[in-house]
Design a protein around this motif. Structure first.
Motif, PDB file in Angstrom:
ATOM      1  N   PRO A 232      58.882  -5.882 -23.397  1.00 46.48           N
ATOM      2  CA  PRO A 232      58.615  -6.726 -22.228  1.00 46.48           C
ATOM      3  C   PRO A 232      59.868  -7.505 -21.807  1.00 46.48           C
ATOM      4  CG  PRO A 232      56.952  -7.054 -23.948  1.00 46.48           C
ATOM      5  CD  PRO A 232      58.042  -6.227 -24.553  1.00 46.48           C
ATOM      6  N   PHE A 236      58.043 -13.386 -24.943  1.00 49.62           N
ATOM      7  CA  PHE A 236      56.684 -12.942 -25.271  1.00 49.62           C
ATOM      8  C   PHE A 236      56.403 -13.261 -26.731  1.00 49.62           C
ATOM      9  CE2 PHE A 236      59.474  -9.414 -26.250  1.00 49.62           C
ATOM     10  CZ  PHE A 236      58.991  -8.911 -27.440  1.00 49.62           C
ATOM     11  N   LEU A 275      51.037  -7.789 -28.176  1.00 52.79           N
ATOM     12  CA  LEU A 275      52.126  -8.533 -27.539  1.00 52.79           C
ATOM     13  C   LEU A 275      51.491  -9.303 -26.384  1.00 52.79           C
ATOM     14  CD1 LEU A 275      55.090  -5.972 -27.392  1.00 52.79           C
ATOM     15  CD2 LEU A 275      54.353  -7.461 -29.280  1.00 52.79           C
ATOM     16  N   THR A 276      51.796 -10.594 -26.314  1.00 59.46           N
ATOM     17  CA  THR A 276      51.184 -11.444 -25.277  1.00 59.46           C
ATOM     18  C   THR A 276      52.260 -12.245 -24.551  1.00 59.46           C
ATOM     19  OG1 THR A 276      50.809 -13.151 -26.960  1.00 59.46           O
ATOM     20  CG2 THR A 276      48.953 -11.697 -26.463  1.00 59.46           C
ATOM     21  N   THR A 277      51.944 -12.632 -23.339  1.00 58.75           N
ATOM     22  CA  THR A 277      52.918 -13.397 -22.552  1.00 58.75           C
ATOM     23  C   THR A 277      53.018 -14.842 -23.017  1.00 58.75           C
ATOM     24  OG1 THR A 277      51.168 -13.920 -20.970  1.00 58.75           O
ATOM     25  CG2 THR A 277      52.621 -12.073 -20.409  1.00 58.75           C
ATOM     26  N   ASP A 278      51.972 -15.333 -23.694  1.00 57.01           N
ATOM     27  CA  ASP A 278      51.990 -16.746 -24.108  1.00 57.01           C
ATOM     28  C   ASP A 278      51.496 -16.887 -25.542  1.00 57.01           C
ATOM     29  OD1 ASP A 278      49.154 -16.768 -24.166  1.00 57.01           O
ATOM     30  OD2 ASP A 278      49.055 -17.299 -22.041  1.00 57.01           O
ATOM     31  N   ASN A 287      47.033 -12.017 -20.215  1.00 55.98           N
ATOM     32  CA  ASN A 287      48.199 -12.312 -21.070  1.00 55.98           C
ATOM     33  C   ASN A 287      48.504 -11.226 -22.104  1.00 55.98           C
ATOM     34  OD1 ASN A 287      46.234 -12.849 -23.000  1.00 55.98           O
ATOM     35  ND2 ASN A 287      47.014 -14.859 -23.550  1.00 55.98           N
ATOM     36  N   LEU A 289      50.098  -7.903 -23.097  1.00 53.63           N
ATOM     37  CA  LEU A 289      51.124  -6.985 -22.597  1.00 53.63           C
ATOM     38  C   LEU A 289      50.989  -5.603 -23.226  1.00 53.63           C
ATOM     39  CD1 LEU A 289      54.144  -9.432 -22.938  1.00 53.63           C
ATOM     40  CD2 LEU A 289      53.249  -8.534 -20.779  1.00 53.63           C
TER      41      LEU A 289
END
Ligand SMILES: *[C@@H]1O[C@H](CO)[C@@H](O)[C@H](O)[C@H]1NC(C)=O
Ligand SMILES: *[C@@H]1O[C@H](CO)[C@@H](O)[C@H](O)[C@H]1NC(C)=O
Length: 309
Positions: A232, A236, A275-278, A287, A289
């Motif tokens: 990403p 992340f 995998l997350t944005t936050d 959120n 990814l």
């Protein structure tokens, strides 16, 4: 395996809120419950096909030659029988309620030996438990919740038997791990080659895949290497899900298309990483990814406190 009409009617009345008159009550048929039933049937078809492929390929001698106790073959036959029963139960219930049950797809299961089959079975059963647990909160009919819980119990027994058979601790976590529909479908769709176009479309979609490259099985505090299709852009997090814990951590490092992360101490048993944005600890379509990747985490020795009575 025969399947009697009374059982079909039992499920249809569960869905329809206890009515014996499906045609009249169809209007109150909760769409979300119908979707979840079709989703459950999709997973049960997968499990049913999985065991039948394996048990057509390998006989009892193959399993004893692979080091499993003679009686374990019978356990596998019981599991196959259960999955078949779940398929017939859901099909009959959907049919009796006026819906057209989804039919089986074409699958590809990565299993080459009895051992790799049983290892995969333990993962698939763990996923089944996570699927029913994650869908529970979306079920609107209390009676249908009981039916789903009843299937969940059986899937958990399968997870226990297959985990035990390959040396994983069945009760490695205080809690079961719920997973959302899209997360389950992300993993399940990896086994699905194609489905008949006549199947009703499920309200699910897969997230971008995330592959565990090294760290199987892992341990709390160990590093796992995760490979997304693409790294990403921007910052992340790696969000671990295990039991009722959702634990986001910053990646330890990102290099060569690989994300390295330290497994938090609360993670135990068949767990998942996204995998997350936050790092909110919320897992939503907005959120996530990539993922989930399945991570088996062997716990350290269990402790308990004798003063807690
Ligand atoms: C997490 O979700 C809860 C419940 O939907 C919400 O109240 C909270 O604001 C969310 N937190 C973040 C950081 O998005
Ligand atoms: C055991 O539980 C008691 C009572 O809750 C607590 O006071 C104590 O700190 C605990 N001991 C350990 C080692 O956690």
């Amino acid at each position: 395996m025969h399947f009697s009409t009374p059982t079909a009617l039992a499920l249809s009345s569960l869905i329809l809120g206890g009515s014996a008159a499906p045609a009249i009550k169809r209007q109150s048929y909760p769409n979300i419950d119908a979707d979840i039933l079709q989703y459950a049937l999709t997973l049960e078809h997968l499990e049913n096909a999985f065991y039948k492929q394996a048990l057509s390929k390998w006989d009892q001698q193959s399993f004893t030659d692979a080091g499993f106790p003679a009686q374990f073959y019978d356990d596998l036959k019981y599991i196959a029988h259960d999955e078949e029963g779940h398929v017939l139960y859901l099909e009959a219930g959907l049919t009796a309620a006026g819906a057209k049950p989804v039919v089986a797809c074409t699958y590809n299961f990565p299993m080459t030996t009895p051992l790799s089959f049983v290892q995969l079975a333990s993962v698939v059963e763990g996923l089944g438990v996570s699927a029913y647990l994650g869908a529970a909160a979306d079920i609107t009919s209390k009676a249908y919740l009981t039916a789903a819980g009843s299937i969940l119990v059986t899937e958990a027994l399968h997870a226990s038997a297959t985990r035990g058979a390959v040396g994983e601790i069945p009760m490695a976590n205080v809690f079961g791990t719920p997973l959302g529909l899209n997360a389950v479908y992300t993993i399940a769709s990896g086994f699905i080659v194609s489905c008949p176009s006549t199947n009703v479309a499920l309200p699910v979609s897969a997230y971008p895949s995330l592959t565990l490259v090294s760290g199987a099985p892992s341990a709390p505090g160990a590093v796992v290497d995760l490979q997304p299709k693409t790294i990403p852009t921007g910052s992340f997090f790696v969000t671990f899900v295990s039991g009722l814990d959702i634990i986001p951590v910053a990646p330890q490092s990102v290099a060569n298309g690989m994300v390295m992360a330290v497994v938090p101490t609360m993670i135990s048993g068949q767990s998942y990483a996204f995998l997350t944005t936050d790092n909110s600890g919320n897992l939503t379509d907005s959120n996530i990814l990539a993922g989930p990747a399945i991570i088996e985490v062997t716990p350290s020795s269990p402790t308990f406190n004798l003063t807690i009575t």
